[in-house]
Design a protein around this motif. Structure first.
Motif, PDB file in Angstrom:
ATOM      1  N   ALA A  89      22.701  25.396 114.998  1.00  0.00           N
ATOM      2  CA  ALA A  89      23.498  26.606 115.203  1.00  0.00           C
ATOM      3  C   ALA A  89      24.335  26.957 113.984  1.00  0.00           C
ATOM      4  O   ALA A  89      24.352  28.113 113.531  1.00  0.00           O
ATOM      5  N   ILE A  90      25.036  25.958 113.419  1.00  0.00           N
ATOM      6  CA  ILE A  90      25.932  26.283 112.308  1.00  0.00           C
ATOM      7  C   ILE A  90      25.156  26.517 111.019  1.00  0.00           C
ATOM      8  O   ILE A  90      25.550  27.357 110.195  1.00  0.00           O
ATOM      9  N   LYS A  91      24.049  25.804 110.818  1.00  0.00           N
ATOM     10  CA  LYS A  91      23.273  26.019 109.593  1.00  0.00           C
ATOM     11  C   LYS A  91      22.608  27.394 109.607  1.00  0.00           C
ATOM     12  O   LYS A  91      22.586  28.101 108.591  1.00  0.00           O
ATOM     13  N   ALA A  92      22.057  27.802 110.757  1.00  0.00           N
ATOM     14  CA  ALA A  92      21.426  29.122 110.850  1.00  0.00           C
ATOM     15  C   ALA A  92      22.462  30.229 110.685  1.00  0.00           C
ATOM     16  O   ALA A  92      22.213  31.229 109.990  1.00  0.00           O
ATOM     17  N   ARG A  93      23.624  30.047 111.289  1.00  0.00           N
ATOM     18  CA  ARG A  93      24.680  31.055 111.172  1.00  0.00           C
ATOM     19  C   ARG A  93      25.178  31.157 109.732  1.00  0.00           C
ATOM     20  O   ARG A  93      25.398  32.278 109.215  1.00  0.00           O
ATOM     21  N   ASN A  94      25.350  30.021 109.062  1.00  0.00           N
ATOM     22  CA  ASN A  94      25.839  30.061 107.680  1.00  0.00           C
ATOM     23  C   ASN A  94      24.822  30.736 106.766  1.00  0.00           C
ATOM     24  O   ASN A  94      25.179  31.496 105.850  1.00  0.00           O
ATOM     25  N   LEU A  95      23.545  30.480 107.008  1.00  0.00           N
ATOM     26  CA  LEU A  95      22.498  31.105 106.205  1.00  0.00           C
ATOM     27  C   LEU A  95      22.444  32.608 106.464  1.00  0.00           C
ATOM     28  O   LEU A  95      22.235  33.411 105.530  1.00  0.00           O
ATOM     29  N   LEU A  96      22.651  33.005 107.703  1.00  0.00           N
ATOM     30  CA  LEU A  96      22.704  34.427 108.027  1.00  0.00           C
ATOM     31  C   LEU A  96      23.847  35.106 107.278  1.00  0.00           C
ATOM     32  O   LEU A  96      23.672  36.178 106.679  1.00  0.00           O
ATOM     33  N   GLU A  97      25.022  34.471 107.276  1.00  0.00           N
ATOM     34  CA  GLU A  97      26.167  35.046 106.569  1.00  0.00           C
ATOM     35  C   GLU A  97      25.907  35.100 105.066  1.00  0.00           C
ATOM     36  O   GLU A  97      26.285  36.064 104.394  1.00  0.00           O
ATOM     37  N   LEU A  98      25.265  34.084 104.526  1.00  0.00           N
ATOM     38  CA  LEU A  98      24.929  34.061 103.103  1.00  0.00           C
ATOM     39  C   LEU A  98      24.045  35.248 102.738  1.00  0.00           C
ATOM     40  O   LEU A  98      24.308  35.951 101.750  1.00  0.00           O
ATOM     41  N   GLN A  99      22.992  35.451 103.490  1.00  0.00           N
ATOM     42  CA  GLN A  99      22.038  36.521 103.142  1.00  0.00           C
ATOM     43  C   GLN A  99      22.661  37.904 103.291  1.00  0.00           C
ATOM     44  O   GLN A  99      22.290  38.824 102.545  1.00  0.00           O
ATOM     45  N   ARG A 100      23.587  38.061 104.203  1.00  0.00           N
ATOM     46  CA  ARG A 100      24.261  39.352 104.328  1.00  0.00           C
ATOM     47  C   ARG A 100      25.238  39.587 103.183  1.00  0.00           C
ATOM     48  O   ARG A 100      25.389  40.716 102.706  1.00  0.00           O
ATOM     49  N   LEU A 101      25.895  38.520 102.733  1.00  0.00           N
ATOM     50  CA  LEU A 101      26.881  38.643 101.664  1.00  0.00           C
ATOM     51  C   LEU A 101      26.230  38.698 100.285  1.00  0.00           C
ATOM     52  O   LEU A 101      26.649  39.483  99.421  1.00  0.00           O
ATOM     53  N   LEU A 102      25.191  37.867 100.065  1.00  0.00           N
ATOM     54  CA  LEU A 102      24.545  37.739  98.755  1.00  0.00           C
ATOM     55  C   LEU A 102      23.033  37.880  98.931  1.00  0.00           C
ATOM     56  O   LEU A 102      22.279  36.900  98.824  1.00  0.00           O
ATOM     57  N   PRO A 103      22.553  39.079  99.189  1.00  0.00           N
ATOM     58  CA  PRO A 103      21.143  39.262  99.544  1.00  0.00           C
ATOM     59  C   PRO A 103      20.151  39.000  98.417  1.00  0.00           C
ATOM     60  O   PRO A 103      18.951  38.885  98.675  1.00  0.00           O
ATOM     61  N   ASP A 104      20.622  38.897  97.171  1.00  0.00           N
ATOM     62  CA  ASP A 104      19.704  38.685  96.049  1.00  0.00           C
ATOM     63  C   ASP A 104      19.420  37.210  95.760  1.00  0.00           C
ATOM     64  O   ASP A 104      18.607  36.908  94.880  1.00  0.00           O
ATOM     65  N   ARG A 105      20.056  36.306  96.469  1.00  0.00           N
ATOM     66  CA  ARG A 105      19.802  34.875  96.231  1.00  0.00           C
ATOM     67  C   ARG A 105      18.386  34.531  96.678  1.00  0.00           C
ATOM     68  O   ARG A 105      17.879  35.060  97.670  1.00  0.00           O
ATOM     69  N   ARG A 106      17.751  33.594  95.947  1.00  0.00           N
ATOM     70  CA  ARG A 106      16.340  33.308  96.185  1.00  0.00           C
ATOM     71  C   ARG A 106      16.051  31.861  96.578  1.00  0.00           C
ATOM     72  O   ARG A 106      14.959  31.559  97.033  1.00  0.00           O
ATOM     73  N   GLN A 107      17.023  30.943  96.420  1.00  0.00           N
ATOM     74  CA  GLN A 107      16.777  29.540  96.749  1.00  0.00           C
ATOM     75  C   GLN A 107      18.043  28.878  97.283  1.00  0.00           C
ATOM     76  O   GLN A 107      19.135  29.142  96.794  1.00  0.00           O
ATOM     77  N   VAL A 108      17.862  28.005  98.264  1.00  0.00           N
ATOM     78  CA  VAL A 108      18.913  27.085  98.689  1.00  0.00           C
ATOM     79  C   VAL A 108      18.422  25.671  98.401  1.00  0.00           C
ATOM     80  O   VAL A 108      17.335  25.283  98.849  1.00  0.00           O
ATOM     81  N   TRP A 109      19.219  24.912  97.628  1.00  0.00           N
ATOM     82  CA  TRP A 109      18.891  23.531  97.289  1.00  0.00           C
ATOM     83  C   TRP A 109      19.714  22.587  98.146  1.00  0.00           C
ATOM     84  O   TRP A 109      20.909  22.818  98.370  1.00  0.00           O
ATOM     85  N   THR A 110      19.077  21.522  98.618  1.00  0.00           N
ATOM     86  CA  THR A 110      19.791  20.504  99.382  1.00  0.00           C
ATOM     87  C   THR A 110      19.117  19.162  99.165  1.00  0.00           C
ATOM     88  O   THR A 110      18.018  19.092  98.605  1.00  0.00           O
ATOM     89  N   SER A 111      19.764  18.096  99.602  1.00  0.00           N
ATOM     90  CA  SER A 111      19.141  16.774  99.577  1.00  0.00           C
ATOM     91  C   SER A 111      19.664  15.970 100.753  1.00  0.00           C
ATOM     92  O   SER A 111      20.816  16.137 101.182  1.00  0.00           O
ATOM     93  N   ASN A 112      18.811  15.107 101.277  1.00  0.00           N
ATOM     94  CA  ASN A 112      19.173  14.238 102.390  1.00  0.00           C
ATOM     95  C   ASN A 112      18.526  12.875 102.198  1.00  0.00           C
ATOM     96  O   ASN A 112      17.405  12.793 101.688  1.00  0.00           O
ATOM     97  N   GLU A 113      19.216  11.825 102.625  1.00  0.00           N
ATOM     98  CA  GLU A 113      18.627  10.497 102.615  1.00  0.00           C
ATOM     99  C   GLU A 113      17.337  10.537 103.427  1.00  0.00           C
ATOM    100  O   GLU A 113      17.281  11.162 104.491  1.00  0.00           O
ATOM    101  N   GLU A 114      16.292   9.897 102.928  1.00  0.00           N
ATOM    102  CA  GLU A 114      14.967  10.091 103.517  1.00  0.00           C
ATOM    103  C   GLU A 114      14.840   9.558 104.939  1.00  0.00           C
ATOM    104  O   GLU A 114      13.873   9.875 105.629  1.00  0.00           O
ATOM    105  N   HIS A 115      15.817   8.778 105.411  1.00  0.00           N
ATOM    106  CA  HIS A 115      15.780   8.274 106.782  1.00  0.00           C
ATOM    107  C   HIS A 115      16.764   8.995 107.696  1.00  0.00           C
ATOM    108  O   HIS A 115      16.991   8.558 108.824  1.00  0.00           O
TER     109      HIS A 115
END
Length: 335
Positions: A281-307
């Protein structure tokens, strides 16, 4: 060769320092995310009560031939440091990197800290024998944790983001999801800090043993000021319980000097509030707000421990694609 600190307020020297960093980071990784010179300068020049950043450089006469840094937590995890060394590709295999590493190790030991951490990014095909891994192991570091760097192509259709939000909504009717751009409001800040402080304990970290962080509202305000000075836009979404306190948080930073990329930072749901689809819920909402505020962005980078199964499941569901290994190395010292 002489390794020493230098005046980070000297623009010419700092430019040389940053150029070495960029050349090293972009070698065989032309699309890798890197700090701009301005972002890096703010990091080293602006005081930070939570973490001390020290910049070092290797000089051959008056010529800078290598660079490094050492970050030392001041409020928590004071038994460790983390650092990095950089040598331009054309100057490698001359012992510069090795001397820079041992300088960081000595500096850590002299500070009475028994652990130094470092990281390196490289291709999946060479995860077991990449030169960066062999270099780390040669200098006494052991692979302690393996993260996977992932990239999400933007834009994600808004209909899909809304679908994820609606999919999660029936599972968390007792919570309120709120989004913020820039500074967090005072009323949510103490509970936001509490959640953020648990990340090092709750997220898998392999063989690295972290303490809970000790970020206070005052320290977070300092971080917000630094983020703004770096030219980054911070987007935060929280889920608040019936008391109005944050129990789940996620945030992203959009650099001002790179108009295409966004960096996903922390995402965490407190243990007592899991099972309600709050992460999605919070990740989808934050991404929605990002695209509305900064619509020209083309990539989101992240990293997570593989387990880290729960977070990986969400990232895969949202379309994040694996791009490289982010290896975390640890060396334990006798101090």
């Amino acid at each position: 060769m002489d390794i020493r600190t230098f005046d980070v307020f000297d623009d010419d020297l700092f430019h040389s320092y940053n150029q070495i960093y960029r050349a090293a980071e972009l070698f065989e990784r032309p699309d890798a995310p890197v700090w701009s010179e301005h972002e890096a300068a703010v990091t080293f020049r602006k005081p930070d009560d939570a973490e001390h950043w020290a910049a070092y450089a290797a000089f051959d006469g008056d010529t800078m031939v290598g660079s490094s840094f050492l970050a030392s937590p001041q409020l928590d995890n004071t038994h460790m440091t983390w650092g990095a060394v950089y040598v331009a590709p054309e100057l490698r295999r001359r012992g510069i990197g090795g001397e820079l590493v041992e300088h960081l190790v000595r500096t850590t030991a002299e500070a009475g800290r028994p652990i130094i951490l470092a990281e390196a990014s490289y291709d999946f095909a060479r995860r077991d024998d990449h030169p960066y891994r062999r270099f780390a192991e040669k200098h006494g570091f052991a692979l302690a944790s393996t993260e996977i760097s992932r990239v999400l192509g933007l834009p994600v259709p808004e209909t899909q983001l809304q679908a994820w939000i609606e999919e999660a909504a029936p599972h968390h009717t007792a919570y309120k999801v709120e989004s913020y751009v820039g500074d967090l409001p005072d009323h949510i800040l103490p509970s936001f800090c509490h959640v953020t402080n648990q990340l090092a304990l709750d997220a898998p970290t392999g063989d690295i043993e972290f303490e809970a962080e000790a970020i206070t509202p005052e320290v977070w305000r300092q971080k917000e000021a630094k983020i703004k000075e770096q030219g980054r836009t911070l987007l935060t979404t929280v889920a608040a319980d019936e008391r109005g306190e944050a129990v789940a948080v996620t945030n992203m930073a959009a650099p001002g000097d790179d108009p295409a990329k966004v960096f996903q930072w922390a995402t965490l749901v407190l243990r007592g509030h899991r099972g309600h689809r709050l992460g999605l819920a919070i990740k989808a909402r934050n991404l929605l707000e990002l695209q509305r505020l900064l619509p020209d962005r083309r990539q989101v980078w992240t990293s997570n421990e593989e387990h880290n199964g729960p977070m990986l499941d969400i990232n895969v569901k949202m379309g994040f694609e694996p791009v490289e290994i982010l290896a975390e190395f640890q060396r334990k010292l006798d101090v």
